[in-house]
Design an enzyme around this catalytic site. Structure first.
Site, PDB file in Angstrom:
ATOM      1  N   SER A 210       0.842  -1.192   0.000  1.00 35.33           N
ATOM      2  CA  SER A 210       0.000   0.000   0.000  1.00 35.33           C
ATOM      3  C   SER A 210       0.877   1.243   0.000  1.00 35.33           C
ATOM      4  O   SER A 210       2.103   1.169   0.069  1.00 35.33           O
ATOM      5  CB  SER A 210      -0.920   0.002   1.219  1.00 35.33           C
ATOM      6  OG  SER A 210      -0.161   0.291   2.383  1.00 35.33           O
ATOM      7  N   LYS A 211       0.213   2.355  -0.063  1.00 32.59           N
ATOM      8  CA  LYS A 211       0.862   3.662  -0.130  1.00 32.59           C
ATOM      9  C   LYS A 211       1.974   3.815   0.923  1.00 32.59           C
ATOM     10  O   LYS A 211       3.037   4.347   0.655  1.00 32.59           O
ATOM     11  CB  LYS A 211      -0.237   4.715   0.088  1.00 32.59           C
ATOM     12  CG  LYS A 211       0.219   6.126  -0.078  1.00 32.59           C
ATOM     13  CD  LYS A 211      -0.133   6.653  -1.444  1.00 32.59           C
ATOM     14  CE  LYS A 211       0.615   7.954  -1.644  1.00 32.59           C
ATOM     15  NZ  LYS A 211       1.050   8.198  -2.971  1.00 32.59           N
ATOM     16  N   ARG A 212       1.684   3.333   2.134  1.00 31.46           N
ATOM     17  CA  ARG A 212       2.657   3.583   3.195  1.00 31.46           C
ATOM     18  C   ARG A 212       3.964   2.782   3.018  1.00 31.46           C
ATOM     19  O   ARG A 212       4.942   3.021   3.700  1.00 31.46           O
ATOM     20  CB  ARG A 212       2.032   3.342   4.571  1.00 31.46           C
ATOM     21  CG  ARG A 212       1.880   1.911   4.954  1.00 31.46           C
ATOM     22  CD  ARG A 212       0.913   1.729   6.109  1.00 31.46           C
ATOM     23  NE  ARG A 212       0.240   0.457   5.978  1.00 31.46           N
ATOM     24  CZ  ARG A 212       0.747  -0.674   6.415  1.00 31.46           C
ATOM     25  NH1 ARG A 212       1.878  -0.684   7.068  1.00 31.46           N
ATOM     26  NH2 ARG A 212       0.106  -1.809   6.221  1.00 31.46           N
ATOM     27  N   GLY A 214       5.618   3.008   0.370  1.00 27.36           N
ATOM     28  CA  GLY A 214       6.443   3.820  -0.526  1.00 27.36           C
ATOM     29  C   GLY A 214       5.749   4.222  -1.805  1.00 27.36           C
ATOM     30  O   GLY A 214       6.225   5.074  -2.529  1.00 27.36           O
ATOM     31  N   GLU A 220       4.075   6.985  -9.567  1.00 27.76           N
ATOM     32  CA  GLU A 220       4.605   7.640  -8.358  1.00 27.76           C
ATOM     33  C   GLU A 220       6.132   7.523  -8.297  1.00 27.76           C
ATOM     34  O   GLU A 220       6.821   8.458  -7.903  1.00 27.76           O
ATOM     35  CB  GLU A 220       4.030   6.999  -7.091  1.00 27.76           C
ATOM     36  CG  GLU A 220       2.593   7.372  -6.811  1.00 27.76           C
ATOM     37  CD  GLU A 220       1.996   6.496  -5.710  1.00 27.76           C
ATOM     38  OE1 GLU A 220       2.171   6.818  -4.528  1.00 27.76           O
ATOM     39  OE2 GLU A 220       1.361   5.470  -6.056  1.00 27.76           O
TER      40      GLU A 220
END
Ligand code: GLU
Length: 436
Positions: A210-212, A214, A220
């Site tokens: 997930s986003k957390r 990285g 991105e």
């Protein structure tokens, strides 16, 4: 991989089948990459199929970005991509055929496939080996939904057969779909391809990526200043072990030495630190001229660097490329070269510039370099060493305050190189100000 059903050279056809309902996920990029390498290694064909059956969630901007990102990674496709949204009639005709043959039924506008009972469907998976499913555990399958759009498992089979796909490499999240697809092949009188399911990529903590961890999309990482070579290299290691502890490897080499038997059957952990390290290796090895357009892009995004000469940027790239893990680090690390409005580490100021002794040292060093005719890094270094010797102080007592005075930071390129690039007037001005 645990079976060996690789067909003859040139006969291989694989595909990547993204749904353009979001950006290209890191896991999907890995799937695309392995299909591509598989095709290139065996001299086969790599196809792109756009699974845009969800007309409300599919967007042109996602498709554009997916295609741009694939090309950015070095993944090219061999034939014009097909779009599932244009083939609804084909799917309906196939569903109709199965209903007519007594293999399914209508439920209003929908077409449903009747699941045969008590059959064991064996998937001889290229990565996991034999995996069995019992049809008693699988319910009847929608082929065409009541809104006229096809269900994934059904149109996937119709299209894979149409495209003569021989091998399907995809994520483990599709393993439970495979027995359903095998039954569709069978019912339609078609030969099923080989399947290989790659274990999903997890975050370092074992949770779903997930986003957390990285970032989840290729876009991105591109924005952060990862090089495509580095990202591709890292994704390679997330699915395959070349065997000899090799880590740094180009796509060309990977194509050459790829062996599907070495594809990993255990879950891959996404390690951002490792990716950062690898990216740093690739940045350091790249020619500054090649990095220049990418550096310019970073400056543009940050709103700095207006009117900065190419010569200066090249020099800075030379100095900083061995110190960056991502290109996005360039601007914050070099902001003191682009005007006087740069970030200042207040703790460093407190430690290195506040003490009266530091100020005195700084004043004296400023006097010396101001008088000197030569402002090259080598002669600045010599002046610093000479002063340290004369004053019986450590060179560090000159270097640390000077660095903070001209850059606001405690880290960066070599101090004397930095001074040379900044130029005498700017250096002296900042040093005087800091010493006052
Ligand atoms: N559109 C599907 C996905 O993105 C494709 C799955 C497949 O490769 O069959 O998950």
């Amino acid at each position: 991989m645990s079976n060996d059903n690789t067909p003859a050279k040139n006969a291989i056809r694989v595909r990547f089948a993204p749904s353009p309902t979001g950006f290209l996920h890191i896991g999907s990029a890995r799937t695309a990459l392995f299909n591509w390498i598989f095709a290139r290694h065996y001299g086969g064909t790599f196809l792109l199929r756009i699974e845009d059956t969800d007309l409300t969630r599919s967007e042109a901007r996602f498709l554009d970005e997916i295609m741009t990102d694939l090309k950015w990674l070095g993944i090219n496709w061999d034939e014009e991509p097909i779009h599932q949204s244009k083939r609804f009639d084909v799917y309906r005709a196939s569903a109709e055929e199965l209903v007519k043959a007594g293999r399914g039924y209508r439920e209003g506008e929908a077409y449903i496939f009747k699941m045969p009972g008590a059959r064991v469907i064996e998937v001889n998976d290229m990565i996991h080996g034999k995996v069995s499913f019992n049809t008693n555990d699988i319910k009847d399958q929608v082929m065409i939904k009541s809104d006229g759009s096809p269900a994934y498992n059904f149109c996937c089979v119709v299209d894979d057969a149409y495209l003569k796909v021989t091998h399907i490499i995809r994520g483990d999240d599709h393993l439970s779909n495979t027995p359903k697809q095998i039954l569709f092949y069978e019912a339609l009188g078609l030969k099923a391809p080989e399947f290989g399911h790659m274990p999903l990529i997890m975050g370092a903590d074992g949770a779903k990526l997930s986003k957390r961890h990285g970032g989840v999309s290729v876009e991105e990482y591109k924005r952060e200043g990862y090089l495509p070579e580095a990202l591709v290299n890292y994704l390679l290691l997330l699915g395959w072990s070349p065997g000899d502890n090799r880590e740094i490897m180009s796509l060309d080499e990977a194509v050459k030495i790829f062996d599907s038997k070495n594809m990993n059957s255990v879950q891959a952990k996404f390690d951002l630190q490792k990716l950062r390290w690898m990216n740093g290796e690739y940045i350091a090895k790249k020619g500054s001229g090649e990095l220049l357009p990418l550096i310019k892009e970073q400056l543009k995004v940050s709103g700095r660097g207006e009117g900065v000469s190419e010569e200066l940027l090249l020099k800075l790239t030379d100095l900083y490329k061995i110190r960056m893990k991502t290109l996005a680090e360039f601007v914050p690390a070099t902001d003191h070269f682009f005007g006087d409005n740069y970030s200042i580490d207040e703790k460093a100021v407190e430690k290195h510039l506040k003490p009266a002794e530091s100020k005195a040292i700084l004043r004296e060093f400023t006097d010396r370099i101001e008088k000197a005719g030569n402002f090259s890094a080598a002669s600045l270094e010599e002046m610093c060493r000479a002063m340290a010797e004369e004053k019986k102080i450590k060179a560090g007592q000159i270097i640390h305050p000077t660095r903070v005075a001209i850059s606001g930071k405690t880290t960066g390129a070599g101090l004397f190189e930095m001074m040379e690039v900044l130029g005498k007037a700017k250096v002296v001005e900042r040093m005087r100000k800091a010493a006052s």
